[in-house]
Scaffold this motif. Structure first.
Motif, PDB file in Angstrom:
ATOM      1  N   GLU A  95       0.810  -1.213   0.000  1.00  0.00           N
ATOM      2  CA  GLU A  95       0.000   0.000   0.000  1.00  0.00           C
ATOM      3  C   GLU A  95       0.851   1.273   0.000  1.00  0.00           C
ATOM      4  O   GLU A  95       0.474   2.273  -0.609  1.00  0.00           O
ATOM      5  CB  GLU A  95      -0.932   0.009   1.219  1.00  0.00           C
ATOM      6  CG  GLU A  95      -1.827  -1.217   1.351  1.00  0.00           C
ATOM      7  CD  GLU A  95      -2.914  -1.274   0.296  1.00  0.00           C
ATOM      8  OE1 GLU A  95      -3.039  -0.324  -0.506  1.00  0.00           O
ATOM      9  OE2 GLU A  95      -3.646  -2.287   0.248  1.00  0.00           O
TER      10      GLU A  95
ATOM     11  N   SER B 188       3.802  -0.079   4.084  1.00  0.00           N
ATOM     12  CA  SER B 188       2.519  -0.575   4.566  1.00  0.00           C
ATOM     13  C   SER B 188       1.993  -1.623   3.599  1.00  0.00           C
ATOM     14  O   SER B 188       2.174  -1.510   2.384  1.00  0.00           O
ATOM     15  CB  SER B 188       1.506   0.572   4.684  1.00  0.00           C
ATOM     16  OG  SER B 188       0.202   0.077   4.972  1.00  0.00           O
TER      17      SER B 188
ATOM     18  N   SER C 141      -1.483  -4.614   3.123  1.00  0.00           N
ATOM     19  CA  SER C 141      -2.752  -5.139   3.613  1.00  0.00           C
ATOM     20  C   SER C 141      -2.937  -6.553   3.088  1.00  0.00           C
ATOM     21  O   SER C 141      -2.432  -6.910   2.020  1.00  0.00           O
ATOM     22  CB  SER C 141      -3.918  -4.253   3.163  1.00  0.00           C
ATOM     23  OG  SER C 141      -3.975  -4.182   1.742  1.00  0.00           O
TER      24      SER C 141
ATOM     25  N   ARG D 287      -4.101  -4.943   8.255  1.00  0.00           N
ATOM     26  CA  ARG D 287      -3.307  -3.910   7.610  1.00  0.00           C
ATOM     27  C   ARG D 287      -2.199  -3.510   8.563  1.00  0.00           C
ATOM     28  O   ARG D 287      -2.430  -3.300   9.760  1.00  0.00           O
ATOM     29  CB  ARG D 287      -4.152  -2.690   7.252  1.00  0.00           C
ATOM     30  CG  ARG D 287      -3.328  -1.567   6.581  1.00  0.00           C
ATOM     31  CD  ARG D 287      -4.183  -0.328   6.312  1.00  0.00           C
ATOM     32  NE  ARG D 287      -3.359   0.792   5.851  1.00  0.00           N
ATOM     33  CZ  ARG D 287      -3.217   1.154   4.590  1.00  0.00           C
ATOM     34  NH1 ARG D 287      -3.841   0.479   3.637  1.00  0.00           N
ATOM     35  NH2 ARG D 287      -2.451   2.187   4.273  1.00  0.00           N
TER      36      ARG D 287
ATOM     37  N   TYR E  35      -0.684  -2.155  13.555  1.00  0.00           N
ATOM     38  CA  TYR E  35      -1.595  -2.925  12.702  1.00  0.00           C
ATOM     39  C   TYR E  35      -3.019  -2.782  13.210  1.00  0.00           C
ATOM     40  O   TYR E  35      -3.272  -2.399  14.364  1.00  0.00           O
ATOM     41  CB  TYR E  35      -1.207  -4.408  12.685  1.00  0.00           C
ATOM     42  CG  TYR E  35      -1.337  -5.078  14.036  1.00  0.00           C
ATOM     43  CD1 TYR E  35      -2.550  -5.607  14.464  1.00  0.00           C
ATOM     44  CD2 TYR E  35      -0.247  -5.146  14.907  1.00  0.00           C
ATOM     45  CE1 TYR E  35      -2.668  -6.198  15.705  1.00  0.00           C
ATOM     46  CE2 TYR E  35      -0.358  -5.726  16.148  1.00  0.00           C
ATOM     47  CZ  TYR E  35      -1.569  -6.257  16.542  1.00  0.00           C
ATOM     48  OH  TYR E  35      -1.696  -6.825  17.793  1.00  0.00           O
TER      49      TYR E  35
END
Length: 228
Positions: free
Chosen positions: A128, A138, A140, A152, A176
């Motif tokens: 992401e 990041s 997910s 995530r 998270y």
């Protein structure tokens, strides 16, 4: 998996693989509403980074964060963390990683296969965020056979100390948000996921420090004058 399983391993078998229709419907409903945003951070981080660690947490979700201090330069640590295609370099619960689509940038999809003993077989994950300037990554979870739905994660790296004398260290913050699996409480879910994240970051610390030491040793050898 290590011979001495983490204390939370007792939770592994409590995460049911087959949610009831009611639970599945509740999970879907959670994704269709806006919930107040909050951050699980218990340590100060730059404001720009704190925004990445802020989540809209639904009633059937939990969020948490783990912080790890690493005695290695930030670029050394980041060289491992940024490799979305090679998480097994420091995540020992990952058996293999296969890139399904993408070139390593945002939007890249990977399939993770995990070691036996965990309540999962595989996980499909999407990158992401990958910010090499601010050191933010990041991903997910978008599919796979596991019980940590709608997971995530955001990881940010920060220089340790005030940059004077202690500036070679790195602080890693990983937070998270995830759905609470049926049959488990929010506390149990956080204890389990925190343990996995903490093990990963401890491994990251070890390999980063080893690499930094090897680099320093090589530099010292190259700078040593020849004796007559």
């Amino acid at each position: 998996m290590p011979a001495n399983a983490p204390p939370s391993s007792v939770l592994l078998h409590r995460i049911n693989r087959n949610p009831t229709p009611a639970v599945a419907a509740a999970t879907t409903a959670t994704m269709c509403h806006e919930y107040p945003k909050r951050t699980p951070l218990a340590c100060p981080v730059p404001e720009a980074a704190a925004l990445h660690h802020t989540y809209a947490v639904g009633p059937n979700q939990c969020c948490s964060a783990v912080v790890q201090r690493i005695d290695a330069p930030l670029p050394t640590v980041w060289s491992f963390v940024r490799r979305f295609d090679n998480p097994q370099a420091y995540k020992h619960f990952v058996k293999s990683c296969h890139v399904l689509a993408g070139d390593g940038g945002v939007g890249t999809l990977r399939e993770i296969r995990v070691v036996s003993g965990l309540p999962a077989d595989n996980s499909t994950e999407r990158l992401e965020i990958l910010d090499d300037e601010r050191h933010v990554i990041s991903f997910s979870v978008v599919g796979g056979e596991h019980r940590l739905a709608n997971y995530r994660s955001v990881t940010t790296l920060h220089p340790a100390g005030d940059g004077e004398g202690d500036g070679e260290g790195t602080v890693v913050v990983q937070s998270y948000v995830v759905d609470v699996p049926p049959g488990n409480t929010k506390e149990e879910t956080c204890v389990f996921v925190d343990t996995i994240v903490r093990c990963n970051l401890q491994s990251l610390s070890k390999i980063s420090q080893n690499l930094a030491k090897n680099i320093n040793d090589d530099d010292n050898k190259n700078n040593t004058p020849f004796s007559s």
